[in-house]
Design an enzyme around this catalytic site. Structure first.
Site, PDB file in Angstrom:
ATOM      1  N   ASN A   8       0.862  -1.180   0.000  1.00  0.00           N
ATOM      2  CA  ASN A   8       0.000   0.000   0.000  1.00  0.00           C
ATOM      3  C   ASN A   8       0.900   1.231   0.000  1.00  0.00           C
ATOM      4  OD1 ASN A   8      -1.951   1.951   0.334  1.00  0.00           O
ATOM      5  ND2 ASN A   8      -2.442   1.403   2.444  1.00  0.00           N
ATOM      6  N   LYS A  68       0.069   4.266  -0.294  1.00  0.00           N
ATOM      7  CA  LYS A  68      -0.593   5.437   0.302  1.00  0.00           C
ATOM      8  C   LYS A  68      -0.368   6.671  -0.601  1.00  0.00           C
ATOM      9  CE  LYS A  68      -0.383   3.274   4.801  1.00  0.00           C
ATOM     10  NZ  LYS A  68      -0.228   3.433   6.255  1.00  0.00           N
ATOM     11  N   HIS A 125      -9.546   0.872   5.334  1.00  0.00           N
ATOM     12  CA  HIS A 125      -8.277   1.161   5.999  1.00  0.00           C
ATOM     13  C   HIS A 125      -8.513   2.165   7.124  1.00  0.00           C
ATOM     14  CE1 HIS A 125      -4.153   2.508   6.658  1.00  0.00           C
ATOM     15  NE2 HIS A 125      -3.759   1.425   6.027  1.00  0.00           N
ATOM     16  N   GLU A 146      -6.991   4.671   8.094  1.00  0.00           N
ATOM     17  CA  GLU A 146      -6.834   6.078   7.715  1.00  0.00           C
ATOM     18  C   GLU A 146      -8.091   6.615   7.047  1.00  0.00           C
ATOM     19  OE1 GLU A 146      -2.063   5.325   7.198  1.00  0.00           O
ATOM     20  OE2 GLU A 146      -3.295   5.614   5.413  1.00  0.00           O
ATOM     21  N   GLU A 188      -5.068  -4.918  10.643  1.00  0.00           N
ATOM     22  CA  GLU A 188      -4.047  -3.907  10.877  1.00  0.00           C
ATOM     23  C   GLU A 188      -4.317  -3.195  12.205  1.00  0.00           C
ATOM     24  OE1 GLU A 188      -2.217  -2.233   6.901  1.00  0.00           O
ATOM     25  OE2 GLU A 188      -4.187  -1.394   7.258  1.00  0.00           O
ATOM     26  N   GLY A 192       2.652   2.414  10.652  1.00  0.00           N
ATOM     27  CA  GLY A 192       3.585   3.511  10.469  1.00  0.00           C
ATOM     28  C   GLY A 192       4.319   3.933  11.721  1.00  0.00           C
ATOM     29  N   SER A 249       3.529  -2.083  10.151  1.00  0.00           N
ATOM     30  CA  SER A 249       4.996  -2.093  10.256  1.00  0.00           C
ATOM     31  C   SER A 249       5.591  -3.453   9.923  1.00  0.00           C
ATOM     32  CB  SER A 249       5.436  -1.625  11.650  1.00  0.00           C
ATOM     33  OG  SER A 249       5.036  -0.283  11.883  1.00  0.00           O
TER      34      SER A 249
END
Length: 263
Positions: free
Chosen positions: A13, A15, A106, A108, A178, A184, A222
């Protein structure tokens, strides 16, 4: 080493990265690595999710990879078909342009763009009805984990989509777990913790669909070459949704090798 009949997936991904020149170099470097150290398609399904304006260029570049590397959309519209919806890209348009895979849910998108269950369900329904394969992301926050709510939160997110997924459509869904606190941050759930959650997700899926035993459940948060082998050894971890490490061709290739070697 895990022994699973589920072919693992490793999806990068990207992003909101990178600039065009770097994206082209990244793809070129990855293709060269696949030439030097091939990863058989039956051992690992590969994909990358670029920014929307790079979908077709990425797709074209990957056609010369020597093996299938799928182009994955990072998002799609909650609106179906075509119409006067400035800035939106529907599932039908993605399919028309040959994009067959899409990320939905996701953290985010959930947190920054306030996508709730109703919005995500509309996106999933559109994607599945257009014949796309959905990589559906679930995960808990650090606060939820520390409060002992992680399992309940994640299983609720899985259950949320049951209302819009027809019985036969579950075979076109991949789950990506996730933990939000690991995205991240450099922190990763331990292999034991990740495996425990993945096993719980599979048990939850068994209450919903007959495809639970054959559905891939990916880990994200990560993922890097240093932890990929341990994660790949877990029986219910069937691949990885890779963030930052997918922006480095060698790291992404090493992660894919780790999961391919479980087959």
């Amino acid at each position: 080493m895990s022994v699973s009949t589920i072919t693992p997936w490793v999806v990068g991904n990207w992003k909101m990265n990178p600039v065009q020149a770097d994206a082209l170099k990244l793809i070129s470097d990855f293709k060269k690595l696949l030439e030097r150290a091939p990863i058989a398609e039956e051992k690992c399904i590969l994909g990358v999710a670029p920014i929307s304006i790079a979908l077709l260029q990425t797709q074209a570049e990957l056609k010369t990879a020597g093996r299938a590397v799928h182009t994955v959309a990072q998002d799609l519209s909650r609106i179906s078909a075509t119409g006067a919806y400035t800035g939106e890209v529907s599932a039908e348009l993605l399919a028309d342009y040959g994009i067959q895979y899409v990320l939905v849910g996701h953290s985010e998108r959930r947190e920054i763009f306030a996508e709730n269950a109703a919005i995500l369900n509309a996106k999933i329904q559109n994607a599945l009805n257009a014949g796309l394969t959905v990589i559906y992301c679930v995960g808990e926050s650090l606060e939820q984990r520390e409060a002992g709510q992680a399992e309940a939160v994640v299983l609720q997110q899985v259950c949320d989509i049951a209302a819009v997924v027809a019985a036969e459509q579950w075979q076109n869904i991949v789950i990506a777990y996730e933990p939000i606190w690991a995205i991240g941050t450099g922190k990763t759930a331990s292999p034991d913790d990740a495996q425990t959650m993945h096993a719980q997700i599979r048990q939850g899926l068994k209450q919903i669909t007959g495809y639970a035993e054959t559905m891939a459940i990916l880990y994200g948060g990560s993922v890097k070459p240093e932890n990929a082998v341990e994660l790949a050894a877990c029986p219910d971890i069937n691949g990885a949704l890779v963030g930052g490490a997918s922006l480095n061709a060698e790291s992404f290739h090493q992660i894919a090798q780790a999961f391919a070697n479980t087959q």
